[in-house]
Scaffold this active site. Structure first.
Site, PDB file in Angstrom:
ATOM      1  N   ASP A  62       2.389  -6.852   2.197  1.00  0.00           N
ATOM      2  CA  ASP A  62       0.998  -6.223   2.695  1.00  0.00           C
ATOM      3  C   ASP A  62       1.493  -4.754   3.294  1.00  0.00           C
ATOM      4  OD1 ASP A  62      -1.340  -5.411   3.086  1.00  0.00           O
ATOM      5  OD2 ASP A  62      -2.163  -6.858   4.267  1.00  0.00           O
ATOM      6  N   ASN A  72      -6.386   0.771  -3.102  1.00  0.00           N
ATOM      7  CA  ASN A  72      -7.221   1.473  -1.869  1.00  0.00           C
ATOM      8  C   ASN A  72      -6.790   2.884  -1.435  1.00  0.00           C
ATOM      9  OD1 ASN A  72      -5.110   0.193  -0.829  1.00  0.00           O
ATOM     10  ND2 ASN A  72      -6.391   0.280   1.383  1.00  0.00           N
ATOM     11  N   HIS A  86       0.856  -1.083   0.094  1.00  0.00           N
ATOM     12  CA  HIS A  86      -0.024  -0.214   0.159  1.00  0.00           C
ATOM     13  C   HIS A  86       1.116   1.204  -0.033  1.00  0.00           C
ATOM     14  CE1 HIS A  86      -3.778  -2.495   0.636  1.00  0.00           C
ATOM     15  NE2 HIS A  86      -2.941  -3.153   1.522  1.00  0.00           N
ATOM     16  N   LEU A  87       0.687   2.015  -1.084  1.00  0.00           N
ATOM     17  CA  LEU A  87       1.592   3.271  -1.030  1.00  0.00           C
ATOM     18  C   LEU A  87       0.864   4.496  -0.740  1.00  0.00           C
ATOM     19  CD1 LEU A  87       3.968   2.196  -4.306  1.00  0.00           C
ATOM     20  CD2 LEU A  87       4.431   1.996  -1.763  1.00  0.00           C
TER      21      LEU A  87
END
Ligand SMILES: [Zn+2]
Ligand SMILES: [Zn+2]
Length: 448
Positions: free
Chosen positions: A308, A95, A63-64
């Site tokens: 993750d 997201n 997730h960046l």
């Protein structure tokens, strides 16, 4: 860009089934020669005796936070964290704000990543428009776009509607995409903070049963079997999920799966003093679950390790356990933690660990050369990582390139240090205090 010679490393390349001590020369962005006794003339020579050289790793689940929460991570800080962790390619989850649900957005992200010249970025597109779970996103357009999106997910949330998930699988099957499932039945997990069992009882925290994951794993396996589409299961955490996965693979269902370093190394028993750094989704499970995940990683039931990686601002993460967000950062600690906890303890061979960080995720995603996976051979793009598996050091989250410092492995003594990462022939990371010398090689060799 000077020509480089990496002399005498143990080259482990799962793409060729190679495990041999060799010299590797890099010129004009590519591997130019692989062999023994290569000449160092006209090249910068790095004495790599005793070190391990691998194709750059691929993290298929990060997730960046870019766009939308650049205070938590930017494309630049995230990709810098990637190369420090030995990853030359990452897949970022959609997201973000706005969510990655259309072709122009993913194309813009890939262009910006290219401009940075760090790791390659392969965005994961949304399954549903706006990640709202109501109608399908334009997955075909993202697939055909310049961003070449191969995988789709509403990660962070499951696709709750089974009919919609079925249509998503039918849709991607037509063009050869893959759906990544975040397996969680929210009617079973809602409000939960930790695994349901002894620890939730002792701490008095609301709980998430193993069943919340397993019900969704079972549903998605049935849908994948019926549609014949490719399914990938994210962050599996329970022995029950592994059993379902094993059975489905034996029946020929086109499914792959990943586990995270934190689920492979930590259990619910590590949650101390209500410290929210241990709050993850799915939650840390029992030691028996961890054991089964490790077994599945070793025997290939689990195809990939993915971090993750989920950076959070300290103001949000360092709250009361109940109110803190889920997630830990992982790219800069993944290899050393897995090396120390699994390989050094004899549970996993080093070539197998490297396979689960390179070829395994590439297969799960359907990524092929020239996008990823040319290996360490003449003519291949030089995306390489050099690892010191001997020298002990201490993980210091405060020194991470990632803006997220929420790392449960902070302060751990480990081995398996990334000392050099090369992307497209360019050195994109070099461990700052590392001593390159024949003596270092000797020292390393003596202790091997
Ligand atoms: Zn997820
Ligand atoms: Zn995730």
């Amino acid at each position: 860009m000077a020509d480089l010679l990496l002399r005498g490393a143990r080259v482990i390349d799962p793409f060729q089934g190679l495990d041999e001590v060799l010299d590797v020369a890099v010129s004009r962005g590519r591997v130019s020669e692989v062999g023994k006794g290569l000449s160092g003339e006209g090249r910068e020579v790095l004495e790599a005796e005793g070190l391990v050289l691998s194709p750059g790793f691929l993290d298929m689940h990060v997730h960046l936070r870019d766009p939308g929460r650049e205070d938590e991570e930017t494309l630049e800080s995230g990709l810098e964290a990637a190369v420090r962790g030995g990853f030359t390619a990452v897949c970022c989850m959609p997201n973000t704000d706005p969510p990655l649900d259309n072709a122009p957005l993913v194309e813009d992200l890939v262009l910006r990543a290219r401009g940075l010249g760090l790791a390659d970025l392969f965005p994961v597109g949304c399954v549903t428009r706006g990640r709202e779970g109501k109608e399908l996103a334009e997955m075909g357009l993202m697939f055909a776009s310049a961003a070449r999106v191969r995988a789709f997910s509403d990660d962070g949330d499951p696709v709750v509607d089974s009919g919609l998930m079925r249509r998503a699988l039918q849709y991607v099957r037509r063009f050869g995409g893959v759906i990544i499932s975040h397996p969680e039945d929210v009617s079973l997990s809602r409000g939960g903070q930790v695994n349901e069992g002894r620890v939730s009882f002792a701490l008095g925290l609301r709980s998430i049963p193993a069943l919340a994951e397993e019900v969704m794993v079972a549903r998605d396996l049935l849908l994948a079997e019926e549609t014949g589409a490719r399914l990938h299961l994210a962050h599996l955490s329970t022995a029950g999920s592994v059993r379902l996965l094993r059975e489905a693979k034996a029946r020929g269902v086109r499914v792959t799966a990943e586990a995270t370093p934190h689920h492979l190394v930590l259990s619910e028993l590590d949650i101390r003093d209500y410290d929210p750094v241990y709050k993850v989704n799915p939650p840390l499970r029992t030691p028996e679950d961890v054991k089964e995940l490790r077994r599945a990683l070793a025997d290939g039931t689990l195809d990939a390790v993915a971090t993750d990686h989920a950076p959070h601002s300290p103001e949000e993460k360092e709250r009361e356990f109940d109110y803190a967000p889920f997630g830990v950062v992982g790219m800069e600690s993944a290899f050393p933690v897995l090396y120390t906890q699994l390989v050094e303890k004899g549970e996993l061979g080093l070539p197998v660990l490297i396979e689960r960080l390179t070829l395994g995720p590439a297969r799960a995603l359907g990524l092929e050369p020239p996008d990823y996976g040319e290996g360490v051979r003449p003519g291949a793009r030089a995306d390489l990582v050099l690892l010191d598996t001997v020298t002990e050091w201490v993980i210091d989250a405060s020194a991470f390139a990632s803006r997220g410092k929420n790392c449960p492995f902070h302060g751990w003594k480990v081995r398996g240090r990334v000392v050099l990462t090369i992307k497209g022939g360019k050195v994109v990371y070099r461990a700052p205090d590392y001593r390159w010398s024949r003596e270092q090689g000797e020292k390393v060799r003596e202790r091997t």
